[in-house]
Design a protein around this motif. Structure first.
Motif, short mmCIF file in Angstrom:
data_model
loop_
_atom_site.label_atom_id
_atom_site.label_comp_id
_atom_site.label_asym_id
_atom_site.label_seq_id
_atom_site.Cartn_x
_atom_site.Cartn_y
_atom_site.Cartn_z
N GLN A 143 43.19 37.39 41.65
CA GLN A 143 42.41 37.91 42.78
C GLN A 143 42.85 39.33 43.13
O GLN A 143 42.00 40.17 43.48
N ILE A 144 44.14 39.61 43.04
CA ILE A 144 44.62 40.97 43.30
C ILE A 144 43.97 41.93 42.31
O ILE A 144 43.46 43.00 42.70
N TYR A 145 43.96 41.58 41.02
CA TYR A 145 43.36 42.47 40.02
C TYR A 145 41.85 42.61 40.23
O TYR A 145 41.28 43.67 40.00
N LYS A 146 41.22 41.56 40.70
CA LYS A 146 39.78 41.64 41.03
C LYS A 146 39.57 42.63 42.18
O LYS A 146 38.66 43.47 42.13
N LEU A 147 40.40 42.53 43.21
CA LEU A 147 40.29 43.45 44.34
C LEU A 147 40.55 44.90 43.90
O LEU A 147 39.89 45.82 44.37
N ILE A 148 41.50 45.09 42.99
CA ILE A 148 41.78 46.43 42.48
C ILE A 148 40.55 46.98 41.75
O ILE A 148 40.16 48.14 41.96
N SER A 149 39.94 46.16 40.92
CA SER A 149 38.76 46.61 40.16
C SER A 149 37.59 46.95 41.08
O SER A 149 36.75 47.78 40.75
#
Length: 72
Positions: free
Chosen positions: A27-33
């Protein structure tokens, strides 16, 4: 970002990010993207790209933005 004093700079890793936010790694990487969470800084040397860290001040700023959104 405001100018930081060298004593104020602290890097944290993904384990600490997940622990602080209670949000999963994916989810963190999704938010970053989605440009909704601070991007990591690559501290690695060479081609490995296996040493990503975040500025604690940027993560704290993200928390404050979330609190502001809730209050609005």
């Amino acid at each position: 970002m405001d100018q930081l004093n060298i004593q104020e700079i602290a890097f944290i890793d993904m384990i600490e990010i997940c622990s602080l936010t209670k949000v999963s790694r994916s989810q963190i990487y999704k938010l970053i993207s989605q440009k909704r969470f601070p991007a990591p800084i690559d501290l690695s040397t060479g081609k490995s790209h296996r040493c990503s860290r975040w500025l604690l001040s940027e993560v704290n700023e993200w928390f404050l933005e979330k609190l502001d959104e809730r209050a609005a």
